[in-house]
Design a protein around this motif. Sequence first.
Motif, short mmCIF file in Angstrom:
data_model
loop_
_atom_site.label_atom_id
_atom_site.label_comp_id
_atom_site.label_asym_id
_atom_site.label_seq_id
_atom_site.Cartn_x
_atom_site.Cartn_y
_atom_site.Cartn_z
N GLU A 276 14.22 3.63 1.75
CA GLU A 276 15.58 4.16 1.86
C GLU A 276 15.58 5.50 2.60
O GLU A 276 16.48 5.77 3.41
CB GLU A 276 16.19 4.31 0.48
CG GLU A 276 16.48 2.99 -0.22
CD GLU A 276 17.01 3.18 -1.63
OE1 GLU A 276 17.10 4.36 -2.05
OE2 GLU A 276 17.32 2.19 -2.29
N LYS A 277 14.59 6.32 2.31
CA LYS A 277 14.50 7.62 2.98
C LYS A 277 14.24 7.45 4.46
O LYS A 277 14.85 8.16 5.30
CB LYS A 277 13.40 8.45 2.32
CG LYS A 277 13.31 9.87 2.84
CD LYS A 277 12.25 10.66 2.09
CE LYS A 277 12.19 12.09 2.62
NZ LYS A 277 11.15 12.88 1.91
N GLU A 278 13.35 6.51 4.82
CA GLU A 278 13.07 6.27 6.24
C GLU A 278 14.30 5.74 6.96
O GLU A 278 14.59 6.15 8.10
CB GLU A 278 11.91 5.27 6.36
CG GLU A 278 10.57 5.83 5.91
CD GLU A 278 9.48 4.78 5.96
OE1 GLU A 278 9.80 3.62 6.30
OE2 GLU A 278 8.31 5.11 5.66
N GLU A 279 15.03 4.81 6.33
CA GLU A 279 16.24 4.28 6.95
C GLU A 279 17.29 5.36 7.13
O GLU A 279 17.99 5.40 8.15
CB GLU A 279 16.80 3.14 6.08
CG GLU A 279 15.93 1.89 6.08
CD GLU A 279 16.47 0.83 5.16
OE1 GLU A 279 17.51 1.10 4.51
OE2 GLU A 279 15.86 -0.27 5.08
N GLU A 280 17.42 6.23 6.14
CA GLU A 280 18.39 7.32 6.25
C GLU A 280 18.03 8.27 7.39
O GLU A 280 18.90 8.73 8.13
CB GLU A 280 18.45 8.08 4.93
CG GLU A 280 19.53 9.16 4.90
CD GLU A 280 19.62 9.84 3.55
OE1 GLU A 280 20.37 10.83 3.45
OE2 GLU A 280 18.96 9.38 2.60
N GLU A 281 16.73 8.56 7.54
CA GLU A 281 16.29 9.43 8.63
C GLU A 281 16.54 8.78 9.98
O GLU A 281 16.94 9.46 10.94
CB GLU A 281 14.81 9.76 8.46
CG GLU A 281 14.52 10.68 7.29
CD GLU A 281 13.02 10.98 7.15
OE1 GLU A 281 12.24 10.35 7.90
OE2 GLU A 281 12.67 11.81 6.31
N ARG A 282 16.31 7.44 10.06
CA ARG A 282 16.59 6.75 11.33
C ARG A 282 18.07 6.78 11.68
O ARG A 282 18.45 6.95 12.83
CB ARG A 282 16.09 5.30 11.23
CG ARG A 282 14.59 5.16 11.42
CD ARG A 282 14.23 3.72 11.74
NE ARG A 282 14.54 2.82 10.66
CZ ARG A 282 13.68 2.46 9.70
NH1 ARG A 282 12.46 2.96 9.73
NH2 ARG A 282 14.05 1.63 8.75
N ARG A 283 18.93 6.62 10.67
CA ARG A 283 20.37 6.69 10.93
C ARG A 283 20.79 8.07 11.40
O ARG A 283 21.60 8.24 12.31
CB ARG A 283 21.15 6.32 9.66
CG ARG A 283 21.14 4.83 9.34
CD ARG A 283 22.23 4.49 8.36
NE ARG A 283 22.08 5.23 7.10
CZ ARG A 283 21.43 4.74 6.05
NH1 ARG A 283 20.85 3.56 6.12
NH2 ARG A 283 21.36 5.45 4.96
N LYS A 284 20.20 9.11 10.77
CA LYS A 284 20.52 10.47 11.19
C LYS A 284 20.08 10.74 12.61
O LYS A 284 20.79 11.35 13.41
CB LYS A 284 19.88 11.48 10.24
CG LYS A 284 20.52 11.52 8.85
CD LYS A 284 19.81 12.57 7.97
CE LYS A 284 20.47 12.63 6.60
NZ LYS A 284 19.81 13.64 5.72
N ASN A 285 18.87 10.25 12.94
CA ASN A 285 18.38 10.44 14.31
C ASN A 285 19.23 9.68 15.30
O ASN A 285 19.47 10.14 16.42
CB ASN A 285 16.92 9.98 14.40
CG ASN A 285 15.98 10.86 13.58
OD1 ASN A 285 16.27 12.03 13.36
ND2 ASN A 285 14.86 10.30 13.15
N GLY A 286 19.71 8.46 14.90
CA GLY A 286 20.56 7.68 15.79
C GLY A 286 21.90 8.35 16.02
O GLY A 286 22.43 8.36 17.13
N ASP A 287 22.49 8.94 14.95
CA ASP A 287 23.76 9.64 15.09
C ASP A 287 23.63 10.88 15.93
O ASP A 287 24.51 11.23 16.71
CB ASP A 287 24.31 10.02 13.70
CG ASP A 287 24.66 8.79 12.87
OD1 ASP A 287 24.85 7.71 13.46
OD2 ASP A 287 24.72 8.91 11.62
N ALA A 288 22.47 11.56 15.79
CA ALA A 288 22.25 12.77 16.57
C ALA A 288 22.10 12.45 18.05
O ALA A 288 22.50 13.22 18.92
CB ALA A 288 21.01 13.51 16.06
N ALA A 289 21.50 11.29 18.33
CA ALA A 289 21.32 10.90 19.72
C ALA A 289 22.66 10.51 20.34
O ALA A 289 22.88 10.68 21.53
CB ALA A 289 20.34 9.75 19.83
#
Length: 289
Positions: A276-289
């Motif tokens: 869950e933590k990895e998925e949340e970090e990926r979503r944050k990185n995707g939103d930032a991009a």
Amino acid sequence: MRIIILPLSTSSRLIITQRTVSHPLPPRLDDRLAQRAHIIWSKWENSTTWWKIKVTKWGNAAMDRISYDEWSLKGVPRPPVGLFPSHPKKWWEFWKRSDDLKDRESLMGTKRVPLLYPPHLIKEHEAVECVRQLAEKGLPYHFKYMLLSLVGAPLTLPVALIPLIPNIPGFYMLYRVWSHWKAWEGAKLLKRIVDENKLVLEPSHAIEIVYHSEAPMVVDIPDSPNGEKMLLQDSQVATLAKAMDAEEVQAELHRALAQVRGRIKKELEKKEKEKEKEEEERRKNGDAA
């Protein structure tokens, strides 16, 4: 005396040591005190006094949290006569009992300890290594915590000043001192048995049949992240205890199985949180991009 290795899961083993002599050695003072404490505890469990009910409920829960490895080491009995070499008593040792030292077998220490295990689940070298690892791991661990419990026991003395309430924390700390000492003593004996090559491997097909009576690889919880699976189920405990001719070990088996399932469950929860933590970090990185 005999040792039995029981696989609980693909990575967990329970070691049970039983006394097999028909005439057991006389109980020591600590064994008599422990038996007396067990009788008192049983009376408290059946008491109607509210605080005794609370104490026994809390105490039983604390007992269930004690590692099954510690219970295994605590259950190691004193070595039977003839297992290790004995020396005839000297003239100044008139106070010692010599009844058990009359035969040559007792003097030479020629007896051996059977090591029973299910052959298709545990290999020969793994069986001996399980006993060695339990002993070598238990020696420093239980010696350390025996000393810590001994130091902590006097710190509970202020609780004894409270009127009408016994010093329950103090009694518990003293129990832990005794428990760690018994486990440390058991670890020393097992290590000596292994080091002096006193084990005799005896594959037990009677025990193995119990494991295969119900699809042994079927688990009642999901597989752990490392692929660990349960090999023994609670429904097989009574049959297994009967096959070992040891009805008294059923509670110990149920406790050990519950601890293994709890450990696997914690591993699963930890793995899920990491995902869950990895998925949340990926979503944050995707939103930032």
